[in-house]
Design an enzyme around this catalytic site. Sequence first.
Site, PDB file in Angstrom:
ATOM      1  N   CYS A  94       0.829  -1.192   0.000  1.00 27.54           N
ATOM      2  CA  CYS A  94       0.000   0.000   0.000  1.00 27.54           C
ATOM      3  C   CYS A  94       0.874   1.257   0.000  1.00 27.54           C
ATOM      4  CB  CYS A  94      -1.018  -0.025   1.142  1.00 27.54           C
ATOM      5  SG  CYS A  94      -2.390   1.147   0.882  1.00 27.54           S
ATOM      6  N   HIS A 172      -3.689  -5.180   0.587  1.00 26.11           N
ATOM      7  CA  HIS A 172      -3.185  -5.499   1.925  1.00 26.11           C
ATOM      8  C   HIS A 172      -3.338  -6.991   2.243  1.00 26.11           C
ATOM      9  CE1 HIS A 172      -2.571  -1.468   3.726  1.00 26.11           C
ATOM     10  NE2 HIS A 172      -3.586  -1.077   2.970  1.00 26.11           N
ATOM     11  N   GLU A 174      -1.993  -8.416   4.613  1.00 24.43           N
ATOM     12  CA  GLU A 174      -1.939  -8.519   6.079  1.00 24.43           C
ATOM     13  C   GLU A 174      -3.272  -8.166   6.734  1.00 24.43           C
ATOM     14  OE1 GLU A 174      -1.009  -4.108   5.533  1.00 24.43           O
ATOM     15  OE2 GLU A 174      -1.120  -5.957   4.362  1.00 24.43           O
TER      16      GLU A 174
END
Length: 227
Positions: A94, A172, A174
């Site tokens: 990002c 993302h 994560e």
Amino acid sequence: MEIGILRTGHSPDAMKDEFGNYDALFEKLLGGGGLTFETFSVVDGEFPSGAQDADGWLITGSRHGAYEKHDWIPPLEKLIREIDQSGKPLIGVCFGHQIIAQALGGKVEKFDGGWSVGRTEYMIDDKPVALNAWHQDQVVALPEGARVVGSSDFCANAVLAYGDHIWTLQPHPEFEPAFIEGLINKRGRGVVPDEQLDEAAQALPLPIDNGDIAKQMVAFFKSKENS
């Protein structure tokens, strides 16, 4: 293999106790891959002495824009160029994806098409991949030598590679669905259009491919372990 995490932002205060900070999300994502981690909170002015301080590097997301005037951005760009020249593996996610592009000669701007939030489908290396997104800024001009290896209908330059040592992603991997739900409720309202947030909330039960991307990230780091 030690990975230096360059933390460029913090989880929302209302979510930090439950989920941890951004570096913790990556340690959880990449756990079990034989990697160790050291965090440098560059957003707070905490920097390594140089590229040699870790075997590989990862730059996190941030609520800040790469083009904003913050004291820590110029030294971060300098460090990115040093890591690039060293040949050590570097992954950006990002904001990390954006600041690497900017540091190496590309352009980042607030996209006039608006936001991408929640589960988003990408084509990465010609394969369909579903990952969570949360961004308005985009890389709109590539640095010399960068190649596009992933995109979505909304984000043309969603995944970039530079040589064999830098790999960056706009989405993302994560962010699990529960984290996106927290962002919707605790950061998104009043910032992102409600209709988009509602659509993202409806998509929370659908499967995502975080695990597959985590394996790719670990393999990417390990491919440069002895170089």
